[in-house]
Design a protein around this motif. Structure first.
Motif, short mmCIF file in Angstrom:
data_model
loop_
_atom_site.label_atom_id
_atom_site.label_comp_id
_atom_site.label_asym_id
_atom_site.label_seq_id
_atom_site.Cartn_x
_atom_site.Cartn_y
_atom_site.Cartn_z
N GLY A 238 24.17 -25.06 -52.30
CA GLY A 238 23.54 -25.24 -51.00
C GLY A 238 22.45 -26.29 -51.03
N ALA A 239 21.72 -26.37 -52.14
CA ALA A 239 20.66 -27.37 -52.27
C ALA A 239 21.24 -28.78 -52.26
N VAL A 240 22.29 -28.99 -53.03
CA VAL A 240 22.89 -30.32 -53.09
C VAL A 240 23.58 -30.65 -51.76
N GLN A 241 24.21 -29.66 -51.14
CA GLN A 241 24.87 -29.88 -49.86
C GLN A 241 23.85 -30.29 -48.80
N ASP A 242 22.69 -29.63 -48.78
CA ASP A 242 21.65 -30.00 -47.81
C ASP A 242 21.14 -31.41 -48.07
N ALA A 243 21.04 -31.79 -49.36
CA ALA A 243 20.60 -33.15 -49.67
C ALA A 243 21.62 -34.18 -49.20
N LEU A 244 22.90 -33.88 -49.39
CA LEU A 244 23.95 -34.81 -48.97
C LEU A 244 24.04 -34.93 -47.46
N THR A 245 23.69 -33.88 -46.75
CA THR A 245 23.80 -33.89 -45.29
C THR A 245 22.48 -34.22 -44.60
N GLY A 246 21.44 -34.61 -45.36
CA GLY A 246 20.22 -35.12 -44.77
C GLY A 246 19.12 -34.12 -44.55
N PHE A 247 19.28 -32.88 -44.99
CA PHE A 247 18.22 -31.87 -44.84
C PHE A 247 17.43 -31.80 -46.15
N TYR A 248 16.58 -32.80 -46.36
CA TYR A 248 15.91 -32.94 -47.65
C TYR A 248 14.84 -31.88 -47.86
N LEU A 249 14.15 -31.46 -46.82
CA LEU A 249 13.12 -30.43 -46.97
C LEU A 249 13.74 -29.12 -47.44
N THR A 250 14.82 -28.70 -46.78
CA THR A 250 15.50 -27.47 -47.19
C THR A 250 16.10 -27.61 -48.58
N SER A 251 16.66 -28.79 -48.87
CA SER A 251 17.22 -29.02 -50.20
C SER A 251 16.16 -28.92 -51.28
N GLY A 252 15.00 -29.53 -51.05
CA GLY A 252 13.94 -29.45 -52.04
C GLY A 252 13.45 -28.03 -52.26
N ALA A 253 13.34 -27.25 -51.17
CA ALA A 253 12.90 -25.87 -51.31
C ALA A 253 13.92 -25.04 -52.10
N ARG A 254 15.21 -25.26 -51.85
CA ARG A 254 16.23 -24.52 -52.59
C ARG A 254 16.26 -24.93 -54.06
N LEU A 255 16.02 -26.20 -54.34
CA LEU A 255 15.97 -26.64 -55.73
C LEU A 255 14.78 -26.02 -56.46
N ILE A 256 13.63 -25.95 -55.79
CA ILE A 256 12.46 -25.32 -56.41
C ILE A 256 12.73 -23.84 -56.68
N GLU A 257 13.38 -23.16 -55.72
CA GLU A 257 13.72 -21.76 -55.93
C GLU A 257 14.66 -21.59 -57.11
N ALA A 258 15.64 -22.50 -57.23
CA ALA A 258 16.58 -22.42 -58.35
C ALA A 258 15.86 -22.65 -59.69
N MET A 259 14.94 -23.61 -59.72
CA MET A 259 14.21 -23.88 -60.96
C MET A 259 13.29 -22.71 -61.33
N MET A 260 12.64 -22.10 -60.34
CA MET A 260 11.79 -20.96 -60.63
C MET A 260 12.60 -19.76 -61.13
N SER A 261 13.77 -19.55 -60.54
CA SER A 261 14.62 -18.45 -61.00
C SER A 261 15.09 -18.69 -62.44
N THR A 262 15.45 -19.93 -62.73
CA THR A 262 15.88 -20.26 -64.09
C THR A 262 14.72 -20.13 -65.07
N ALA A 263 13.53 -20.55 -64.65
CA ALA A 263 12.35 -20.39 -65.51
C ALA A 263 12.06 -18.92 -65.78
N GLY A 264 12.31 -18.07 -64.78
CA GLY A 264 12.13 -16.64 -65.01
C GLY A 264 13.09 -16.10 -66.06
N ILE A 265 14.33 -16.59 -66.05
CA ILE A 265 15.29 -16.15 -67.08
C ILE A 265 14.83 -16.58 -68.46
N ILE A 266 14.36 -17.83 -68.57
CA ILE A 266 13.90 -18.32 -69.87
C ILE A 266 12.72 -17.50 -70.36
#
Length: 471
Positions: A238-266
């Motif tokens: 969804g993050a990459v799809q939003d970036a490709l379709t021009g919704f950069y704010l939503t894409s950036g927020a989803r990417l940050i959420e994904a990175m935080m979730s991955t950091a939690g796993i680590i």
């Protein structure tokens, strides 16, 4: 009574009628905007892309008479404004997205509601009633079935990684514990980061405990299988799809959420290793993202198919869609392996599999009466670059010599994520070309639709369809 009095008496009912008409029009605008926002909230919280949410809300607004409405969709809020004429005061409404659980059952129900609304099978008031029913009803699957689905998915991922029966059994038990613990923590309203920490710690401690017994098991594979399970619900596509379709704010927020979730796993895996060392368990060195030996492609295809089907069940997908999702994923896994074995690399393999999924998702979804998103997202789960992200962040945390390897792993993850999202969208472009009527109806549609109606049938088309069905 003279003529002046008679004229005054006649004007009073007219002014009252005009005031009542204005009040009724304002009420209709309010109810329409509220319905659009509720539909958008349900789609966005179920994982739909911002472009699809915007286009669906615009379709409903245009059909109900709000043809100049302004719609804005972000990661946490939806807003809609309407001004009937330059002399009128604009109406602005906003709705915050509170729930982030993926629910394909509600997504399908809302999709059917929108289609009925645009084909005049339901009016505004019936649509609002059905929307309230969708929100208030429970799920078709009991909660224990979702836990079982996560366990089956983790076991299937173990097979997909080539870990064998022991690794699959350990991963299934860990997945069950992770899901139940996360439910308890979620009820206490802890942030999702801490739920991921708990999941990573449980997976590592259980693998360490089994490794301390005479049972032969590779802890790296067992932990890796549960990491994929923890990463499956993260909206990388969804993050990459939003970036490709021009919704950069939503894409950036989803990417940050994904990175935080991955950091939690680590952080959870690191905590598990520390506790295991304190207890005297010898884990050796965990290899993040380690793969076992897979001798036959059918085994890998079967593991990917079962993992995707179990993920769809865990996300409450309709039962009729589970088997088609599994078959689509198995075929995509064979396509990916065929491309990789011919020397084109992992990114090309993932992109080819995603293109195949996007190509067939529209047809498969139409056969089982679900949005293409319900087919596409579970089908790409086995190909998600979660392992590469985990490897990259782990190597970066180690520092020194491993920094370059971490950067390379993160670049690979970004490439795979872009290949998956762009491959699915390209497949949708080929399978589902937009017609002129749809372009006129949805001028802001930035890409092919993964959810929502493509075009509302005209009255002549509906009459012809009824005559054909009666004949």
């Amino acid at each position: 009574m003279d003529q002046h009095d008679r004229l005054s008496g006649d004007s009073e009912p007219t002014e009252e009628a005009e005031a009542a008409a204005r009040a009724e029009a304002a009420r209709e605008v309010h109810l329409t905007m509220d319905l659009c926002l509720r539909i958008g909230e349900m789609l966005l919280s179920s994982g739909a892309g911002a472009a699809d949410v915007t286009a669906t809300m615009r379709s409903v607004a245009d059909h109900l008479g709000l043809r100049q409405a302004e719609i804005d969709v972000t990661f946490t809020a939806l807003s809609m404004s309407f001004q009937r004429s330059p002399d009128d005061v604009p109406t602005l409404m906003m709705r915050h997205v509170q729930q982030r659980d993926i629910d394909y059952e509600d997504l399908t129900a809302v999709d059917h509601l929108v289609r009925d609304l645009l084909t005049d099978e339901a009016d505004l008031y019936l649509a609002r009633s059905r929307m309230a029913t969708i929100v208030s009803l429970g799920h078709a699957f009991p909660r224990w079935a979702v836990t079982l689905a996560w366990a089956v998915m983790a076991a299937a991922v173990g097979v997909f990684l080539g870990g064998g029966l022991v690794v699959s059994a350990v991963a299934a038990v860990a997945a069950t514990l992770i899901d139940r613990v996360q439910i308890v923590l979620a009820r206490r309203r802890l942030p999702f980061f801490y739920l991921q920490v708990a999941g990573g710690a449980i997976a590592t401690l259980l693998a360490a405990g089994v490794a301390a017994t005479p049972i032969e098991v590779d802890p790296s594979l067992a932990v890796t299988a549960n990491i994929i399970m923890l990463l499956a619900g993260i909206g990388l596509m969804g993050a990459v799809q939003d970036a490709l379709t021009g919704f950069y704010l939503t894409s950036g927020a989803r990417l940050i959420e994904a990175m935080m979730s991955t950091a939690g796993i680590i952080a959870g895996v690191a905590l598990g290793i520390s506790v295991a060392d304190a207890l005297g368990f010898d884990l050796g060195r965990l290899v993040p993202g380690k793969l076992g030996s897979i001798s036959e492609l059918p085994v890998e295809a079967a593991g990917a198919a079962v993992a995707a089907a179990a993920f769809s069940v865990a996300c409450y997908a309709p039962r009729r869609a589970v088997l088609p999702i599994a078959v689509t994923t198995a075929a995509a896994a064979l396509v990916s392996q065929a491309v990789e074995l011919n020397g084109f690399g992992r990114v090309a393999g993932a992109g080819s599999a995603a293109f195949f999924i996007g190509l067939v998702a529209y047809a498969v979804a139409g056969r089982v009466r679900v949005p293409p998103l319900v087919v596409a997202v579970p089908a790409i789960v086995p190909f998600l670059p979660g392992l590469s992200i985990y490897r990259g962040l782990t190597f970066l945390a180690d520092g020194g010599y491993f920094v370059s390897q971490g950067i390379l792993a993160l670049m690979t993850a970004i490439s795979v994520a872009i290949a998956l999202a762009s491959g699915v969208i390209l497949g949708e472009y080929v399978a589902q070309p937009l017609k002129r009527e749809a372009r006129k109806l949805e001028s802001r549609l930035a890409g092919p639709r993964l959810v929502g109606p493509f075009r509302a049938m005209t009255r002549a088309e509906r009459r012809a369809l009824r005559k054909q069905s009666d004949g």
